[in-house]
Design a protein around this motif. Sequence first.
Motif, PDB file in Angstrom:
ATOM      1  N   LEU A  11       0.836  -1.220   0.000  1.00  0.00           N
ATOM      2  CA  LEU A  11       0.000   0.000   0.000  1.00  0.00           C
ATOM      3  C   LEU A  11       0.863   1.259   0.000  1.00  0.00           C
ATOM      4  O   LEU A  11       0.600   2.212  -0.736  1.00  0.00           O
ATOM      5  CB  LEU A  11      -0.894   0.037   1.241  1.00  0.00           C
ATOM      6  CG  LEU A  11      -2.158  -0.812   1.274  1.00  0.00           C
ATOM      7  CD1 LEU A  11      -2.873  -0.600   2.606  1.00  0.00           C
ATOM      8  CD2 LEU A  11      -3.104  -0.460   0.130  1.00  0.00           C
ATOM      9  N   VAL A  12       1.904   1.244   0.845  1.00  0.00           N
ATOM     10  CA  VAL A  12       2.770   2.427   0.949  1.00  0.00           C
ATOM     11  C   VAL A  12       3.436   2.698  -0.399  1.00  0.00           C
ATOM     12  O   VAL A  12       3.513   3.847  -0.856  1.00  0.00           O
ATOM     13  CB  VAL A  12       3.813   2.232   2.075  1.00  0.00           C
ATOM     14  CG1 VAL A  12       4.896   3.306   2.019  1.00  0.00           C
ATOM     15  CG2 VAL A  12       3.122   2.250   3.439  1.00  0.00           C
ATOM     16  N   LYS A  13       3.871   1.627  -1.059  1.00  0.00           N
ATOM     17  CA  LYS A  13       4.530   1.792  -2.379  1.00  0.00           C
ATOM     18  C   LYS A  13       3.569   2.475  -3.369  1.00  0.00           C
ATOM     19  O   LYS A  13       3.947   3.392  -4.098  1.00  0.00           O
ATOM     20  CB  LYS A  13       4.926   0.404  -2.891  1.00  0.00           C
ATOM     21  CG  LYS A  13       5.830   0.430  -4.078  1.00  0.00           C
ATOM     22  CD  LYS A  13       6.352  -0.955  -4.380  1.00  0.00           C
ATOM     23  CE  LYS A  13       6.908  -0.957  -5.787  1.00  0.00           C
ATOM     24  NZ  LYS A  13       6.881  -2.258  -6.406  1.00  0.00           N
ATOM     25  N   LYS A  14       2.332   2.038  -3.347  1.00  0.00           N
ATOM     26  CA  LYS A  14       1.359   2.628  -4.277  1.00  0.00           C
ATOM     27  C   LYS A  14       1.052   4.086  -3.885  1.00  0.00           C
ATOM     28  O   LYS A  14       0.879   4.947  -4.741  1.00  0.00           O
ATOM     29  CB  LYS A  14       0.051   1.822  -4.266  1.00  0.00           C
ATOM     30  CG  LYS A  14       0.149   0.517  -5.011  1.00  0.00           C
ATOM     31  CD  LYS A  14      -1.154  -0.253  -4.994  1.00  0.00           C
ATOM     32  CE  LYS A  14      -2.148   0.243  -6.010  1.00  0.00           C
ATOM     33  NZ  LYS A  14      -1.734   0.067  -7.397  1.00  0.00           N
ATOM     34  N   ALA A  15       0.999   4.346  -2.581  1.00  0.00           N
ATOM     35  CA  ALA A  15       0.679   5.706  -2.126  1.00  0.00           C
ATOM     36  C   ALA A  15       1.795   6.676  -2.522  1.00  0.00           C
ATOM     37  O   ALA A  15       1.525   7.818  -2.921  1.00  0.00           O
ATOM     38  CB  ALA A  15       0.454   5.717  -0.619  1.00  0.00           C
ATOM     39  N   ILE A  16       3.028   6.217  -2.414  1.00  0.00           N
ATOM     40  CA  ILE A  16       4.157   7.102  -2.786  1.00  0.00           C
ATOM     41  C   ILE A  16       4.083   7.443  -4.273  1.00  0.00           C
ATOM     42  O   ILE A  16       4.405   8.550  -4.704  1.00  0.00           O
ATOM     43  CB  ILE A  16       5.504   6.431  -2.416  1.00  0.00           C
ATOM     44  CG1 ILE A  16       5.640   6.383  -0.887  1.00  0.00           C
ATOM     45  CG2 ILE A  16       6.694   7.157  -3.051  1.00  0.00           C
ATOM     46  CD1 ILE A  16       6.780   5.528  -0.374  1.00  0.00           C
ATOM     47  N   ALA A  17       3.602   6.473  -5.060  1.00  0.00           N
ATOM     48  CA  ALA A  17       3.544   6.691  -6.522  1.00  0.00           C
ATOM     49  C   ALA A  17       2.353   7.564  -6.929  1.00  0.00           C
ATOM     50  O   ALA A  17       2.298   8.051  -8.065  1.00  0.00           O
ATOM     51  CB  ALA A  17       3.453   5.329  -7.224  1.00  0.00           C
ATOM     52  N   LEU A  18       1.409   7.759  -6.027  1.00  0.00           N
ATOM     53  CA  LEU A  18       0.201   8.533  -6.378  1.00  0.00           C
ATOM     54  C   LEU A  18       0.403   9.990  -5.974  1.00  0.00           C
ATOM     55  O   LEU A  18       0.178  10.367  -4.818  1.00  0.00           O
ATOM     56  CB  LEU A  18      -1.025   7.952  -5.661  1.00  0.00           C
ATOM     57  CG  LEU A  18      -2.371   8.639  -5.952  1.00  0.00           C
ATOM     58  CD1 LEU A  18      -2.766   8.480  -7.409  1.00  0.00           C
ATOM     59  CD2 LEU A  18      -3.477   8.068  -5.052  1.00  0.00           C
ATOM     60  N   THR A  19       0.833  10.799  -6.909  1.00  0.00           N
ATOM     61  CA  THR A  19       1.075  12.200  -6.547  1.00  0.00           C
ATOM     62  C   THR A  19      -0.048  13.084  -7.084  1.00  0.00           C
ATOM     63  O   THR A  19      -0.491  12.919  -8.223  1.00  0.00           O
ATOM     64  CB  THR A  19       2.418  12.698  -7.119  1.00  0.00           C
ATOM     65  OG1 THR A  19       2.456  12.320  -8.487  1.00  0.00           O
ATOM     66  CG2 THR A  19       3.597  12.111  -6.392  1.00  0.00           C
ATOM     67  N   PRO A  20      -0.530  14.005  -6.274  1.00  0.00           N
ATOM     68  CA  PRO A  20      -1.598  14.899  -6.735  1.00  0.00           C
ATOM     69  C   PRO A  20      -1.125  15.759  -7.902  1.00  0.00           C
ATOM     70  O   PRO A  20       0.055  16.122  -7.984  1.00  0.00           O
ATOM     71  CB  PRO A  20      -1.878  15.769  -5.509  1.00  0.00           C
ATOM     72  CG  PRO A  20      -1.279  15.070  -4.345  1.00  0.00           C
ATOM     73  CD  PRO A  20      -0.143  14.272  -4.875  1.00  0.00           C
TER      74      PRO A  20
END
Length: 480
Positions: free
Chosen positions: A302-311
Amino acid sequence: MDIIANFIDGQYQVPINQQYLDNIEPATGKVYGQTPDSDNQDLALAISAAKQALPVWQKMDLEQRADVLIAIADEIEHRSEELALAEARDNGKAVSLARNIDIPRAASNFKFFAHACSQFASEAHAMAGSAINYTLRPPVGIVGCISPWNLPLYLFTWKIAPALAAGNCVIAKPSEVTPKTAALLGEICQKVGLPPGVLNILHGSGAKIGQAICQHPQVKAISFTGGTATGAAIAQLLAPKFKKLSLELGGKNPALIFADCDFDNTVEQVFRASFANQGQICLCASRLYIERSIYDKFKQALVKKAIALTPSDPLKAECQMGAIVSKPHLDKVLSYIDSAKSQGGKILTGGQQVKLNGRCQQGYFLQPTIIENLPNSARCNQEEIFGPVITLQPFDTDQEALALANDSQYGLAATVWTNHLARAHDMAESLNTGIVWVNCWLLRDLRTPFGGMNHSGLGREGGLEAMRFFTESKNVCVKY
Ligand code: TXE
């Protein structure tokens, strides 16, 4: 400057008091429009128009009524690109989300309830050899529909469409934070020939025009979606008036993730359930309970995906995460992150406002935020944050997972992720929520009852539930 008008009696009309509220674009932080700050005077005009239209609309042949609603759906589809862009600008959501979810769903709402006109039937109860009872379901009359800012046209039409299908005239108020697509709906109604006065759209603040709609003696039912505190205030106001009331309120939705889930798909879907629309959907997962044996692996994924999701700029086609709807709301979400820190929470990723370049320099962007180490009693696990913030907790047994999930004043939606059939059914039966999704999220069949328990609301929307809400049932007993 984009100046919005009320839609009353089939015409756009400026507010009688000439007062306006600023409309701010969340991605830029700049005022780009003005919204009427309507009051009782505008409401009086809308009520008078609705009263005149009521007999026409009620007596209209059902097929003809359905045709008008289908025509509204078709016109929404026809103007979908314009509506999607307007929604993205007004709300800060990614235009791709508005294109793929919000606007198509607004059209579906009208299509679905257009068909309901002809499919909605009532019952007869025979008393053998002596009498027959039959139930009439006349429309309630003039009804109020009040909607929030998170899914503006989607939720606005989710109320208006069944109200109209059942034969009511409607006074509708969108959120003052996101008025634009509701304002455009008036043009659509004009174009397809919805009789004047059948749908009246009033803009303005909740405290002024929202409350006035709720209190007006001619408004016989209120369908409301929004915050729990507002819902409680409306319920208190309406209780002595005995109006019909449907409340779709907040949520603090648990996701129960078991070690036997389909790991990759669950990561994908739970991530979407957590951060879609910047976490500003009442159905978003916000408390993740993960079986201890897969806790670390799931957390890392989850953390890996969150880091890749930039506004980024919501108006760009490639945007996956847009802006938070307003400055006060951004501040509220950030204050929850501060509270998590002060209660011993560990921020695994995110937690900060993001500054973009160019036209979005002053926009309200926030990194997707994942927090662990908080007790279930922490504010972040008990109060609705309504932003891109989730918490993680490990569990060891099914009973523990269930107890944690049910330890909440809310009861809107839960998700269960497992390949164990019996466990899935057990959980579905025992979770105190109005909606349970097993191995999926936001998979919607518009016929199903929609709504929550406890502080998540009162009554259900969707399908027959909505048609029943917007009608009165009257029993006729004939002796022979
Ligand atoms: O909602 P409000 P807000 C939650 C979320 C958010 C909080 C507040 O936690 O942070 O609610 O959001 C109208 N009489 N949800 O301030 O105030 C108002 O003008 C009549 C969850 O936007 O409840 C708007 O049209 N109407 C939610 C609508 O009510 C009143 C989605 C909702 O506003 C009124 C949005 C009054 N006294 C926020 N006061 C969900 N469950 O989907 C306000 N309004």
